[in-house]
Scaffold this active site. Structure first.
Site, PDB file in Angstrom:
ATOM      1  CG  ASP A 158       4.143   0.342  -1.075  1.00 18.51           C
ATOM      2  OD1 ASP A 158       5.447   0.745  -0.753  1.00 18.51           O
ATOM      3  OD2 ASP A 158       3.636   0.859  -1.952  1.00 18.51           O
ATOM      4  CB  CYS A 199      -8.177   6.477  -2.050  1.00 20.43           C
ATOM      5  SG  CYS A 199      -7.038   7.394  -2.813  1.00 20.43           S
ATOM      6  CE  LYS A 214       3.880   0.032  -5.583  1.00 19.29           C
ATOM      7  NZ  LYS A 214       4.926   1.498  -5.699  1.00 19.29           N
ATOM      8  NE  ARG A 219       9.511   5.113  -1.166  1.00 15.55           N
ATOM      9  CZ  ARG A 219       8.110   5.349  -1.011  1.00 15.55           C
ATOM     10  NH1 ARG A 219       7.367   4.811  -1.681  1.00 15.55           N
ATOM     11  NH2 ARG A 219       7.755   6.913  -0.376  1.00 15.55           N
TER      12      ARG A 219
HETATM   13  C1  LIG Z   1       4.973   2.418  -6.681  1.00 12.00           C
HETATM   14  C2  LIG Z   1       5.776   3.332  -6.948  1.00 12.00           C
HETATM   15  C3  LIG Z   1       6.844   3.190  -8.029  1.00 12.00           C
HETATM   16  C4  LIG Z   1       6.697   2.344  -9.066  1.00 12.00           C
HETATM   17  O1  LIG Z   1       6.900   0.844  -8.727  1.00 12.00           O
HETATM   18  P1  LIG Z   1       6.754  -0.424  -9.664  1.00 12.00           P
HETATM   19  O2  LIG Z   1       7.075  -1.514  -8.512  1.00 12.00           O
HETATM   20  O3  LIG Z   1       8.084  -0.065 -10.797  1.00 12.00           O
HETATM   21  O4  LIG Z   1       5.627  -0.219 -10.284  1.00 12.00           O
HETATM   22  C5  LIG Z   1       7.779   4.138  -8.226  1.00 12.00           C
HETATM   23  N1  LIG Z   1       7.976   5.217  -6.993  1.00 12.00           N
HETATM   24  C6  LIG Z   1       7.205   5.209  -5.930  1.00 12.00           C
HETATM   25  C7  LIG Z   1       7.557   6.227  -4.979  1.00 12.00           C
HETATM   26  C8  LIG Z   1       6.324   4.288  -5.873  1.00 12.00           C
HETATM   27  O5  LIG Z   1       5.342   4.196  -4.832  1.00 12.00           O
HETATM   28  S1  SF4 Z   2      -7.985   5.164  -5.694  1.00 14.09           S
HETATM   29 FE1  SF4 Z   2      -7.083   6.054  -7.267  1.00 14.09          FE
HETATM   30  S2  SF4 Z   2      -8.943   6.741  -8.429  1.00 14.09           S
HETATM   31 FE2  SF4 Z   2      -9.759   6.076  -6.601  1.00 14.09          FE
HETATM   32  S3  SF4 Z   2      -9.734   8.064  -5.321  1.00 14.09           S
HETATM   33 FE3  SF4 Z   2      -7.703   7.300  -4.873  1.00 14.09          FE
HETATM   34  S4  SF4 Z   2      -6.284   7.988  -6.410  1.00 14.09           S
HETATM   35 FE4  SF4 Z   2      -8.750   8.470  -7.240  1.00 14.09          FE
END
Ligand SMILES: *Cc1c(COP(=O)(O)O)cnc(C)c1O
Ligand code: SF4
Length: 347
Positions: free
Chosen positions: A304, A105, A311, A85
């Site tokens: 997000d 989750c 994000k 992304r």
């Molecule tokens: C969260 C995420 C990341 C990492 O993002 P950071 O802001 O650098 O922690 C990378 N790729 C995807 C698709 C994500 O959802």
């Molecule tokens: S939040 Fe993270 S640790 Fe918890 S069920 Fe989802 S993927 Fe697994």
């Protein structure tokens, strides 16, 4: 994991509504735990809410506002396991297995899929993609929980990524130090990590009750391998959505040398919406924390954006620009005017 046995052990302690939730919810969103995390749930109300199913998860009205995959992780895949992304980093979801299933989750959609672990062939596809894309400097290995991948396979994935010259860091996201610290201490995961040179680990604590002695030992074991550890927290209604709880969490994290990296607004995922807070709630909490503690203990608050748009950190405004001058807000709320540069423009 002797979970079924443990459950029958605790069933007598559950309220009528909790039992009903187990019956109605788990066919849709299953239940799974370690004995360690179950014992913690019996001692902590907050942990209990993160572990035990609730009827709100299947509330048809409330949950109709959610989507299974608002972040479009599936649509934006470049190989079966890799999402690209941002220009400089990719996400690789290597498994859907977690020993503990967290009710909040955001990848709940994967829970009923057959258990998968990335295959050797699929690792080669990931390696080819990353090798061919020189802008990728950061590879996130996520899940499920990557620490439960067959260790030889995880070792191969990490060491192959580290050999790609333009890969500067490999990040592993795991909640096992929180939910299954014994695994970190007893498996050979640290033996694997000791040999790495570009690995960072992101853990996932949401509440100070989760920072136990055993969990701290697991973190220390990872730190002994020379691995920097950062934490991601999800803002959860009724669990940690207060400045006092989060101040306590972030200070405790700092005291075990874990840097609070992100506080996420809970994504609008179907089955999770009952944990969602207003966006403004997180901003207010961060504003309060800036008045109390060092920025070294304060994470970015991020949302997000649905649709897979990425994000966005939303920090409370601490300044505004007025002409050529800045109006800054200090930690105790004082407004101070400062020139943009010296000598001041127009003089
Ligand atoms: C969260 C995420 C990341 C990492 O993002 P950071 O802001 O650098 O922690 C990378 N790729 C995807 C698709 C994500 O959802
Ligand atoms: S939040 Fe993270 S640790 Fe918890 S069920 Fe989802 S993927 Fe697994």
């Amino acid at each position: 994991m002797p979970v079924a046995g443990s459950l029958s052990r605790i069933f007598p302690f559950l309220s009528g509504e909790e039992k009903e939730a187990f019956r109605q919810v788990t066919p849709i969103y299953p239940f799974s735990t370690t004995d360690y995390y179950l014992d913690l749930a019996l001692r902590s109300k907050a942990v209990r809410k993160m572990l035990f199913p609730s009827l709100e998860e299947i509330d048809p009205v409330l949950q109709s506002f959610g989507e299974d995959d608002p972040l479009r992780e599936e649509e934006h895949k470049k190989t079966s396991y890799l999402t690209h992304r941002y220009p400089d980093r990719v996400l690789v979801v290597v498994t859907n297995y977690c020993p503990v299933l967290c009710r909040f989750c955001m990848r709940k959609r994967n829970w009923l899929k057959p258990r998968f672990f990335i295959t050797e062939e699929e690792i080669e596809n990931v390696l080819r993609y990353v090798s061919a894309n020189e802008t990728v400097r950061d590879v996130l290995i996520s899940g499920g929980d990557p620490f439960y991948l067959e260790l030889e396979r995880l070792e191969y994935l990490i060491s192959s990524l580290e050999k790609i010259p333009h890969v500067e860091i490999v990040r592993i996201g795991t909640r096992s130090p929180v939910t299954d610290p014994e695994w970190v201490l007893k498996s050979d995961i640290c033996e694997v990590l000791k040999e790495t040179s570009k690995v960072w680990v992101n853990v996932h604590y949401n509440h100070p009750d989760e920072i136990t002695e055993l969990s701290t030992s697991a973190v220390r074991e990872l730190q002994k391998c020379g691995i920097p550890i950062n934490n991601q927290t999800v803002l959860l209604k009724g669990i940690n959505d207060s400045a006092d709880i989060l101040e306590n969490l972030f200070r405790k994290l700092q005291s075990i040398r874990v840097r609070p990296y992100y506080l996420f607004r809970c994504d609008p995922v179907k089955g999770v919406l009952h944990f969602s807070t207003p966006i403004s709630k997180g901003i207010e909490i961060i504003r309060t924390l800036f008045r109390r503690i060092s920025p070294l203990a304060i994470p970015y608050y991020a949302v997000d954006v649905p649709g897979g748009l990425g994000k966005v950190p939303l920090m409370p405004e601490r300044y505004r620009k007025e002409g050529d001058k800045f109006v800054l807000e200090t930690f105790n709320g004082r407004k101070v005017i400062m020139e943009d540069e010296f000598p001041p423009k127009g003089e």
